[in-house]
Design an enzyme around this catalytic site. Structure first.
Site, PDB file in Angstrom:
ATOM      1  N   ARG A   1       0.810  -1.218   0.000  1.00 40.43           N
ATOM      2  CA  ARG A   1       0.000   0.000   0.000  1.00 40.43           C
ATOM      3  C   ARG A   1       0.844   1.270   0.000  1.00 40.43           C
ATOM      4  NH1 ARG A   1      -3.095  -3.492   3.566  1.00 40.43           N
ATOM      5  NH2 ARG A   1      -1.706  -2.842   5.239  1.00 40.43           N
ATOM      6  N   ILE A   2       1.883   1.299   0.858  1.00 36.22           N
ATOM      7  CA  ILE A   2       2.710   2.506   0.929  1.00 36.22           C
ATOM      8  C   ILE A   2       3.623   2.605  -0.279  1.00 36.22           C
ATOM      9  CG2 ILE A   2       4.522   3.675   2.245  1.00 36.22           C
ATOM     10  CD1 ILE A   2       3.222   2.458   4.784  1.00 36.22           C
TER      11      ILE A   2
ATOM     12  N   GLU B   1      16.071   1.681  18.213  1.00 39.32           N
ATOM     13  CA  GLU B   1      15.388   2.879  18.722  1.00 39.32           C
ATOM     14  C   GLU B   1      15.114   2.773  20.222  1.00 39.32           C
ATOM     15  OE1 GLU B   1      11.828   3.895  16.580  1.00 39.32           O
ATOM     16  OE2 GLU B   1      12.785   3.600  14.639  1.00 39.32           O
TER      17      GLU B   1
ATOM     18  N   ARG C   1      11.040  -0.213   8.879  1.00 41.00           N
ATOM     19  CA  ARG C   1      11.477  -0.556  10.230  1.00 41.00           C
ATOM     20  C   ARG C   1      13.003  -0.549  10.258  1.00 41.00           C
ATOM     21  NH1 ARG C   1       7.259   0.755  11.640  1.00 41.00           N
ATOM     22  NH2 ARG C   1       5.663  -0.363  12.839  1.00 41.00           N
TER      23      ARG C   1
ATOM     24  N   THR D   1       5.056 -11.014  -4.700  1.00 41.75           N
ATOM     25  CA  THR D   1       4.222 -11.328  -5.858  1.00 41.75           C
ATOM     26  C   THR D   1       4.270 -10.151  -6.814  1.00 41.75           C
ATOM     27  OG1 THR D   1       2.262 -10.431  -4.766  1.00 41.75           O
ATOM     28  CG2 THR D   1       2.665 -12.801  -4.529  1.00 41.75           C
TER      29      THR D   1
ATOM     30  N   HIS E   1      11.276   8.885  13.649  1.00 40.56           N
ATOM     31  CA  HIS E   1      10.161   7.948  13.464  1.00 40.56           C
ATOM     32  C   HIS E   1       8.835   8.710  13.417  1.00 40.56           C
ATOM     33  CE1 HIS E   1       9.032   3.457  14.142  1.00 40.56           C
ATOM     34  NE2 HIS E   1       8.186   4.049  13.301  1.00 40.56           N
TER      35      HIS E   1
END
Length: 324
Positions: free
Chosen positions: A161-162, A272, A243, A184, A290
């Site tokens: 999505r991002i 972090e 991440r 995929t 972040h």
């Protein structure tokens, strides 16, 4: 029948809080900081909550579930990622785990990614520092030379999505060649943006900018390490808004110091909130704490979705976003 009891481990946007307060008794950790582990476990054990709304800084593991007790039905994680949660322990305990994906969050992270790309290409942070330190003495044709974004090749690692939002925004606005990797194929990306699916090795070798959009799972831990950084062009930039542990920080620092890549834009870090001092001092790095999803729109959406997940589960319905 007694009202259900909810715990929110850190103050969040009001929208979700108000939804929960209409139906349940809600406790909120009173300090805007990470709740100490011992305090979290103590409160869970003392209050026997029916649901807990956690922040990604909380470790949700066997000890968490044991302290919470058997009446705990749902943990709503205030994040898209869920690497802070022991999913197997949740399954054993029969606790539903939810997260907070949504269009607002996707858009915020995509925009922040693009901001880092441009900050690197045009050396925005270096220029800001240059002025603040009193070094600017007038226009100089060779001062802080950057690179144009238009016409370059951007490699997107993870076309979810991002990643799709990033591709859409830069494709619509610039003459960008797009490469992507994904488990995929993404036919929409190929059809709409002319994106070419390649392996990670080829993507790293060909891209002028590489941006990471994968979840943190065992297979993506240190996905970008010394060998991968050596494949990148010396003129290429790496951006990570996914991440921290997806990138080996030790390898990245070495590559940046040796100028094996041109620079990096980082919103997330391997350990972090601890960040190596050298990483803070390197001029070819842009860092943000972040905050890729830190917009008014995204935070309210996350709050709302987390609350809706809790309400659905405690009402005997299916969660909007169930991981377990």
């Amino acid at each position: 029948m007694p009202r259900k009891h909810i715990f929110i481990t850190r103050p969040i946007a009001d929208e979700g809080v108000k939804l929960l307060q209409k139906k349940y008794d809600v406790d909120i950790y009173e300090h805007d900081r990470v709740i100490p582990r011992a305090e979290l476990l103590r409160r869970l054990k003392a209050n026997r909550y029916d649901a807990v709304l956690t922040i990604l800084t909380e470790r949700v593991d066997e000890a968490f579930f044991k302290a919470a007790g058997p009446q705990l039905k749902v943990v709503a994680n205030f994040a898209v990622g869920f690497n802070n949660i022991d999913l197997q322990a949740a399954k054993r305990r029969g606790v539903i785990i939810t997260n907070t994906p949504g269009d607002e969050i996707n858009e915020s992270v995509a925009e922040h990614t693009i901001a880092l790309l441009f900050a690197l290409a045009h050396r925005i942070v270096e220029g800001d520092d240059y002025i603040r330190m009193g070094k600017f003495k007038g226009w100089n044709p060779s001062l802080l030379i950057g690179t144009d974004f238009i016409g370059k090749t951007v490699g997107v690692v993870g076309a979810g999505r991002i990643g799709m939002r990033v591709m859409q925004r830069i494709y619509d606005g610039f003459h960008i060649k797009l490469l992507y990797t994904n488990q995929t194929g993404n036919k929409e990306a190929e059809k709409r943006f002319g994106a070419q699916r390649v392996g990670l090795k080829e993507l790293l070798q060909r891209s002028d900018f590489v941006t990471l959009h994968v979840p943190l799972v065992p297979g993506t831990h240190h996905l970008i390490d010394t060998a991968e950084l050596k494949l990148m062009k010396k003129t290429a930039y790496l951006v990570n808004t996914s991440r921290g542990p997806v990138v080996s920080e030790k390898a990245l620092v070495a590559a940046l110091k040796a100028k094996r890549i041109a620079g990096a834009g980082l919103d997330v870090f391997e350990n972090e909130p601890v960040i190596p001092e050298i990483l803070k001092r390197l001029p070819n790095v842009v860092t943000t704490p972040h905050i890729a999803s830190a917009t008014i729109e995204a935070r309210h959406a996350m709050s709302r979705v987390a609350a809706q997940n809790i309400i659905a589960v405690l009402s005997g319905k299916k969660a909007l976003n169930s991981i377990v």
